[in-house]
Design an enzyme around this catalytic site. Sequence first.
Site, short mmCIF file in Angstrom:
data_model
loop_
_atom_site.label_atom_id
_atom_site.label_comp_id
_atom_site.label_asym_id
_atom_site.label_seq_id
_atom_site.Cartn_x
_atom_site.Cartn_y
_atom_site.Cartn_z
N LYS A 1 32.14 27.90 83.87
CA LYS A 1 31.38 28.98 84.49
C LYS A 1 30.96 28.60 85.90
O LYS A 1 30.78 27.42 86.20
CB LYS A 1 30.15 29.31 83.64
CG LYS A 1 29.20 28.15 83.42
CD LYS A 1 28.11 28.49 82.41
CE LYS A 1 27.22 27.34 82.11
NZ LYS A 1 26.39 26.90 83.22
N CYS B 1 20.23 26.89 81.75
CA CYS B 1 21.50 27.28 81.12
C CYS B 1 21.41 27.39 79.60
O CYS B 1 22.07 28.23 79.01
CB CYS B 1 22.61 26.35 81.56
SG CYS B 1 22.91 26.50 83.36
N ASP C 1 26.52 22.39 79.00
CA ASP C 1 26.44 21.64 80.26
C ASP C 1 25.97 20.19 80.14
O ASP C 1 25.18 19.72 80.98
CB ASP C 1 25.55 22.38 81.25
CG ASP C 1 26.05 23.77 81.60
OD1 ASP C 1 27.11 24.17 81.10
OD2 ASP C 1 25.36 24.47 82.36
#
Length: 185
Positions: free
Chosen positions: A96, A138, A9
């Site tokens: 995601k 994450c 990310d």
Amino acid sequence: MGRALIIVDVQNDFCEGGSLAVEGGGGVAAGISAALAAGSWDHVVATKDYHVDPGSHFGNPPDFVDSWPAHCVVGTPGADFHPALATDQIEAVFHKGEHAPAYSGFEGHDRDGAGLADWLRARDVTEVDVVGIATDYCVKATALDAAREGFATTVLLDLTAGVTPATAEAARGELRAAGVSLQGA
């Protein structure tokens, strides 16, 4: 037996100036790029928060525990990789969270619908290094799932950024308890 780098990310919305910015995000992007230039991974993959309508994941107002400001919305610049991240070695991107909250890259899929664990196994990967944003969300979730999936897992802490010192420290404790190796600061 191969080794892969999982970049988690490193997107505009999670870096300085983004809607859910983490201090040091831009520096993480640049650091990962430098590591890629000198790295020795057999494979490099990345994950992206990729929200269409993630339901209660977006809060108005957000509680910053279970709900967050709108971020990484598909089709917006915030969902793009940070410009300091070199993307030329990334072989696959796992999206995601399109329609539900998702923290782990192992909840995502690539453009062909493959999940991260299957993609790695198909390439005989047995070890993964995890880097990116945010250490306490994450990155932690991806590393914990990597270990649960049976991959020897290391988080390269110098190439991560946490939301707060306290939550990042708690995440490091969870990772250690799960058998994830931690390298760096």
